[in-house]
Design a protein around this motif. Structure first.
Motif, short mmCIF file in Angstrom:
data_model
loop_
_atom_site.label_atom_id
_atom_site.label_comp_id
_atom_site.label_asym_id
_atom_site.label_seq_id
_atom_site.Cartn_x
_atom_site.Cartn_y
_atom_site.Cartn_z
N LEU A 168 11.82 -41.37 -26.90
CA LEU A 168 10.76 -42.32 -26.55
C LEU A 168 9.75 -42.48 -27.67
N ILE A 169 9.40 -41.39 -28.33
CA ILE A 169 8.46 -41.47 -29.46
C ILE A 169 9.03 -42.38 -30.54
N ILE A 170 10.32 -42.22 -30.81
CA ILE A 170 10.97 -43.03 -31.86
C ILE A 170 10.93 -44.51 -31.48
N VAL A 171 11.38 -44.86 -30.28
CA VAL A 171 11.47 -46.28 -29.92
C VAL A 171 10.09 -46.93 -29.75
N ARG A 172 9.07 -46.13 -29.52
CA ARG A 172 7.71 -46.68 -29.38
C ARG A 172 6.94 -46.67 -30.69
N SER A 173 7.54 -46.17 -31.75
CA SER A 173 6.86 -46.06 -33.04
C SER A 173 6.71 -47.40 -33.72
N GLU A 174 5.68 -47.49 -34.52
CA GLU A 174 5.49 -48.69 -35.33
C GLU A 174 6.62 -48.83 -36.35
N SER A 175 7.06 -47.69 -36.88
CA SER A 175 8.19 -47.68 -37.80
C SER A 175 9.29 -46.79 -37.21
N ILE A 176 10.29 -47.42 -36.62
CA ILE A 176 11.38 -46.68 -35.96
C ILE A 176 12.15 -45.84 -36.97
N GLY A 177 12.45 -46.41 -38.12
CA GLY A 177 13.19 -45.67 -39.14
C GLY A 177 12.46 -44.44 -39.63
N SER A 178 11.17 -44.58 -39.89
CA SER A 178 10.36 -43.44 -40.35
C SER A 178 10.27 -42.35 -39.29
N ALA A 179 10.05 -42.76 -38.04
CA ALA A 179 9.97 -41.78 -36.96
C ALA A 179 11.30 -41.07 -36.77
N PHE A 180 12.39 -41.80 -36.83
CA PHE A 180 13.72 -41.21 -36.70
C PHE A 180 13.97 -40.19 -37.81
N ASN A 181 13.64 -40.55 -39.05
CA ASN A 181 13.83 -39.62 -40.17
C ASN A 181 12.98 -38.37 -40.00
N LYS A 182 11.73 -38.54 -39.64
CA LYS A 182 10.81 -37.41 -39.52
C LYS A 182 11.18 -36.49 -38.37
N LEU A 183 11.50 -37.07 -37.21
CA LEU A 183 11.71 -36.26 -36.00
C LEU A 183 13.14 -35.75 -35.82
N VAL A 184 14.13 -36.48 -36.35
CA VAL A 184 15.52 -36.10 -36.10
C VAL A 184 16.26 -35.71 -37.37
N VAL A 185 16.30 -36.60 -38.33
CA VAL A 185 17.10 -36.35 -39.54
C VAL A 185 16.63 -35.10 -40.27
N LYS A 186 15.34 -34.93 -40.40
CA LYS A 186 14.80 -33.78 -41.14
C LYS A 186 14.67 -32.52 -40.29
N ASN A 187 15.14 -32.58 -39.05
CA ASN A 187 15.09 -31.42 -38.17
C ASN A 187 16.50 -30.82 -38.07
N PRO A 188 16.69 -29.63 -38.64
CA PRO A 188 18.04 -29.05 -38.67
C PRO A 188 18.59 -28.65 -37.30
N LYS A 189 17.78 -28.66 -36.27
CA LYS A 189 18.30 -28.28 -34.95
C LYS A 189 19.19 -29.34 -34.32
N TYR A 190 19.07 -30.59 -34.81
CA TYR A 190 19.88 -31.67 -34.23
C TYR A 190 21.20 -31.79 -34.99
N LEU A 191 22.26 -31.39 -34.35
CA LEU A 191 23.60 -31.55 -34.92
C LEU A 191 24.06 -32.98 -34.69
N TYR A 192 24.96 -33.45 -35.52
CA TYR A 192 25.39 -34.84 -35.41
C TYR A 192 26.83 -34.99 -35.86
N ASP A 193 27.42 -36.10 -35.46
CA ASP A 193 28.75 -36.50 -35.91
C ASP A 193 28.68 -37.96 -36.34
N LYS A 194 29.45 -38.28 -37.37
CA LYS A 194 29.64 -39.67 -37.74
C LYS A 194 30.73 -40.21 -36.84
N VAL A 195 30.47 -41.34 -36.22
CA VAL A 195 31.41 -41.91 -35.26
C VAL A 195 32.32 -42.90 -35.96
#
Length: 79
Positions: free
Chosen positions: A52-79
């Protein structure tokens, strides 16, 4: 337990086209990210409030990078 399935289309971002979330309101879920360059990633165990924080952010890309990409606890897969 409240299950949430939430999909946004055509978000206002220069790098992200779509965001999707499938999970529990008071817990975690999978966040799917469709980038404008055609790549798709699935991030696991993302808290709904982070989504919700990401989708409500003024800059979605910046919020996504700060909160998810740079947080090592979130594992991911390329689909």
């Amino acid at each position: 337990m409240n299950k949430v399935i939430f999909q946004l289309s055509d978000v206002d971002s220069s790098s992200i086209s779509y965001l999707g979330y499938n999970g529990i309101m008071d817990g975690t879920g999978e966040m799917n990210v469709w980038f404008r360059n055609g790549l798709i990633y699935k991030y696991y165990d993302v808290e709904f409030n982070v989504f919700l924080i990401i989708v409500r952010s003024e800059s979605i890309g910046s919020a996504f990078n700060k909160l998810v990409v740079k947080n090592p606890k979130y594992l991911y897969d390329k689909v």
